[in-house]
Scaffold this motif. Structure first.
Motif, short mmCIF file in Angstrom:
data_model
loop_
_atom_site.label_atom_id
_atom_site.label_comp_id
_atom_site.label_asym_id
_atom_site.label_seq_id
_atom_site.Cartn_x
_atom_site.Cartn_y
_atom_site.Cartn_z
N PRO A 1 0.79 -1.14 -0.11
CA PRO A 1 0.06 0.20 0.12
C PRO A 1 0.78 1.10 0.07
CG PRO A 1 0.03 -1.05 2.25
CD PRO A 1 1.00 -1.80 1.30
N ALA A 2 2.09 1.26 0.24
CA ALA A 2 2.85 2.41 0.50
C ALA A 2 3.58 2.76 -0.81
CB ALA A 2 3.79 2.25 1.63
N THR A 3 4.23 1.77 -1.50
CA THR A 3 4.77 2.08 -2.68
C THR A 3 4.34 0.93 -3.64
OG1 THR A 3 6.53 0.96 -2.03
CG2 THR A 3 6.79 3.38 -1.89
N PRO A 4 3.07 1.09 -4.12
CA PRO A 4 2.36 0.12 -5.04
C PRO A 4 3.19 -0.22 -6.40
CG PRO A 4 1.30 1.98 -5.03
CD PRO A 4 2.01 2.25 -4.06
N PRO A 5 3.07 -1.31 -7.06
CA PRO A 5 3.98 -1.58 -8.28
C PRO A 5 3.76 -0.61 -9.25
CG PRO A 5 2.45 -3.62 -7.73
CD PRO A 5 1.90 -2.54 -6.85
N ALA A 6 2.92 0.52 -9.36
CA ALA A 6 2.71 1.34 -10.22
C ALA A 6 3.98 2.52 -9.98
CB ALA A 6 1.41 2.47 -10.06
N HIS A 7 4.58 2.35 -8.92
CA HIS A 7 5.57 3.51 -8.43
C HIS A 7 6.77 2.86 -9.03
CE1 HIS A 7 3.92 6.39 -5.13
NE2 HIS A 7 2.91 5.63 -5.57
N LEU A 8 6.98 1.57 -9.05
CA LEU A 8 8.01 0.69 -9.39
C LEU A 8 8.18 0.82 -11.08
CD1 LEU A 8 10.21 -0.02 -7.34
CD2 LEU A 8 7.78 -0.19 -6.68
N ARG A 9 7.09 0.65 -11.75
CA ARG A 9 6.89 0.78 -13.19
C ARG A 9 7.37 2.07 -13.78
NH1 ARG A 9 1.94 -2.56 -12.34
NH2 ARG A 9 0.77 -0.85 -12.30
N GLU A 10 6.91 3.15 -13.02
CA GLU A 10 7.48 4.42 -13.15
C GLU A 10 8.88 4.76 -13.40
OE1 GLU A 10 5.62 8.98 -11.95
OE2 GLU A 10 6.44 7.65 -10.17
N ILE A 11 9.43 3.83 -12.40
CA ILE A 11 11.11 3.76 -12.42
C ILE A 11 11.57 3.02 -13.63
CG2 ILE A 11 13.21 3.02 -11.32
CD1 ILE A 11 11.59 3.57 -8.44
N THR A 12 10.79 1.83 -13.86
CA THR A 12 11.59 1.12 -15.17
C THR A 12 11.10 1.58 -16.32
OG1 THR A 12 9.53 -0.37 -14.80
CG2 THR A 12 11.76 -0.91 -13.54
N ASP A 13 10.18 2.25 -16.23
CA ASP A 13 9.66 3.02 -17.70
C ASP A 13 10.64 4.06 -17.96
OD1 ASP A 13 7.45 1.21 -17.90
OD2 ASP A 13 6.03 2.81 -17.41
N ALA A 14 11.24 4.75 -17.16
CA ALA A 14 12.11 5.92 -17.49
C ALA A 14 13.69 5.56 -17.37
CB ALA A 14 11.68 6.95 -16.31
N VAL A 15 13.87 4.65 -16.50
CA VAL A 15 15.20 4.07 -16.38
C VAL A 15 15.81 3.30 -17.56
CG1 VAL A 15 17.37 3.06 -15.19
CG2 VAL A 15 15.75 4.52 -13.96
N PRO A 16 16.64 3.57 -18.53
CA PRO A 16 17.23 2.78 -19.72
C PRO A 16 17.56 1.40 -19.20
CG PRO A 16 17.92 5.04 -19.90
CD PRO A 16 17.43 4.81 -18.51
N GLY A 17 16.87 0.48 -19.86
CA GLY A 17 17.31 -0.96 -19.41
C GLY A 17 16.86 -1.62 -18.30
N ALA A 18 16.07 -0.92 -17.47
CA ALA A 18 15.62 -1.40 -16.10
C ALA A 18 14.70 -2.38 -16.28
CB ALA A 18 15.22 -0.26 -15.06
N THR A 19 14.67 -3.21 -15.29
CA THR A 19 13.94 -4.50 -15.25
C THR A 19 13.11 -4.32 -14.11
OG1 THR A 19 15.80 -5.96 -16.18
CG2 THR A 19 13.96 -7.00 -15.17
N LEU A 20 11.84 -4.90 -14.21
CA LEU A 20 10.66 -5.11 -13.07
C LEU A 20 10.56 -6.30 -12.78
CD1 LEU A 20 8.67 -3.34 -11.29
CD2 LEU A 20 7.12 -3.63 -13.21
N VAL A 21 10.39 -6.62 -11.34
CA VAL A 21 10.11 -7.85 -10.70
C VAL A 21 8.95 -7.48 -9.88
CG1 VAL A 21 10.50 -9.92 -9.55
CG2 VAL A 21 12.27 -8.93 -11.24
N GLU A 22 7.66 -8.21 -10.06
CA GLU A 22 6.63 -7.93 -9.20
C GLU A 22 6.37 -9.23 -8.39
OE1 GLU A 22 2.89 -6.21 -10.76
OE2 GLU A 22 3.88 -4.83 -12.08
N LEU A 23 6.42 -9.25 -7.13
CA LEU A 23 6.29 -10.25 -6.08
C LEU A 23 4.67 -10.42 -5.74
CD1 LEU A 23 9.45 -10.02 -4.02
CD2 LEU A 23 9.10 -11.02 -6.18
N PRO A 24 3.90 -11.43 -6.21
CA PRO A 24 2.67 -11.79 -5.72
C PRO A 24 2.63 -12.07 -4.08
CG PRO A 24 3.38 -13.83 -6.74
CD PRO A 24 4.54 -12.64 -7.04
N ARG A 25 1.66 -11.49 -3.42
CA ARG A 25 1.28 -12.04 -1.98
C ARG A 25 2.68 -11.24 -1.26
NH1 ARG A 25 0.52 -16.17 -4.89
NH2 ARG A 25 2.45 -16.99 -4.70
#
Length: 380
Positions: free
Chosen positions: A204-228
């Motif tokens: 609830p504090a930094t939902p996945p959208a916040h991390l997607r914002e980072i990986t969308d902007a940082v060249p070559g960045a990778t996003l991993v989402e952890l269920p549960r």
């Protein structure tokens, strides 16, 4: 003059590649208990405490502190330990420190992992209000909601909750000031170090959208989402975090099965897989992942050299079936019959003449079969 540094714990060999691990607000270096010991097998892992948290002095920062101030303390720590460049991974506020370093001091980083964090934390007002109330009332009211903010329903980590309760209110409030002023969204595209972002899907504090914002902007960045997973993923989901970090730090695992086929041949691997049962499946997976996916793919030694070592070990232990298999493998890896003979002769000196005598018999049979097969192909 002695420089006061952040409290920290160092694990792993001094000569190993350094990795610094940053904590979340309200926690201590215990946040990494389920991950750091495993990472220390291949890295010099340095965990640190925020000012006023765990064992770090509260007066390392004061009112109006910034994430840049915290990043400077991390660099002071690295300098004290004689660490020039390092990989970095941080959770929440610790992740913000990593982003600041990647933007402002990229020459110090080899890679960056940002876990359950953000390039901004929802604007100034909520954090200024939290800081003011903490200075006025202490941390008790926040500790009551720690589990709901940090973990999914039904999970808790008493050690981290206790760290939250025992944090220094003034230092905690100063960290809130740092979060209030933090916003690197317009600098994310400048980040050039290899970057991984890890999101908890139920954070609830930094939902996945916040991390997607980072990986969308940082060249070559990778996003991993952890269920549960919620906000403190290293505590609640250490194995998943460990897997993500290992891939970031060491690269994706090589294909053990393909290497196994290249060295031992398709026919052998097909037979082994055909004989596989539920009882032996885990062993076959173990061989493919570790023996072939990690050891045989390590570029430190060539496949020729690995064949020589393997032949010697099999001679020493009298594993004749495996020896026959690896004589064939040695030929695929480029060893000549004379070189295989030289390896067996060397083994006679250090493993014993009887062991080498048996090994010569095995190797002679395999090489003769290979010669006959070659003649038949030529005749055909």
């Amino acid at each position: 003059m002695t420089v006061k540094v952040l409290n920290h714990r160092v694990e792993g060999a001094p000569s190993a590649p350094p990795l610094l691990l940053g904590p979340s607000l309200g926690t201590s270096l215990a946040l990494w208990d389920g991950v750091a010991p495993e990472l220390s097998a291949g890295h010099r892992v340095v965990r640190w405490d925020l000012p006023g948290h765990g064992g770090s002095a509260a007066d390392l920062i004061g009112p109006g502190a910034t994430v840049g101030d915290l990043a400077a303390l991390v660099l002071d720590l690295a300098d004290t330990l004689g660490i020039d460049r390092f990989a970095y991974a941080g959770v929440s506020l610790g992740g913000a420190v990593g982003l600041h370093l990647a933007v402002h001091r990229p020459e110090r980083l080899t890679s960056l992992a940002v876990l359950c964090s953000s390039a901004h934390f929802g604007g100034e007002a909520p954090w200024r209000e939290r800081a003011e109330r903490v200075r006025r009332e202490g941390l008790g009211w926040l500790v009551e909601s720690a589990d709901a903010r940090w973990f999914t329903a039904g999970y808790s980590d008493p050690r981290l909750v206790r760290d939250h309760r025992e944090a220094d209110p003034e230092a905690y409030a100063a960290c809130c000031d740092a979060l209030a002023a933090f916003d690197l969204r317009d600098r994310l595209a400048d980040i050039a170090v290899p970057t991984l972002a890890v999101a908890g899907r139920e954070d609830p504090a930094t939902p996945p959208a916040h991390l997607r914002e980072i990986t969308d902007a940082v060249p070559g960045a990778t996003l991993v989402e952890l269920p549960r997973a919620s906000h403190l993923a290293p505590a609640q989901c250490p194995r998943a975090v460990l897997t993500a970090l290992r891939t970031q730090l060491d690269g994706p695992p090589a294909s053990g099965t393909s290497v196994r086929r290249e060295v031992l041949g398709d026919a052998h691997v097909d037979r082994a897989q055909g004989r596989q049962t539920p009882f032996t499946a885990r062993f076959q997976d173990f061989i493919s992942r570790y023996a072939w996916g990690e050891i045989w793919t390590d570029p430190t030694l060539s496949r020729r050299e690995r064949s020589m070592i393997t032949l010697t070990a099999l001679v020493a232990h009298g594993h004749h079936d495996e020896l026959a298999l690896h004589v064939r493998a040695a030929r695929r890896n480029g060893l000549t019959p004379d070189e295989i003979g030289a390896v067996l002769l060397q083994s006679a000196v250090y493993c014993g003449v009887p062991a080498a005598n048996s090994a010569f018999g095995v190797a002679q049979r395999v090489l003769a079969e290979e010669e006959r097969t070659g003649e038949e192909r030529t005749a055909g």
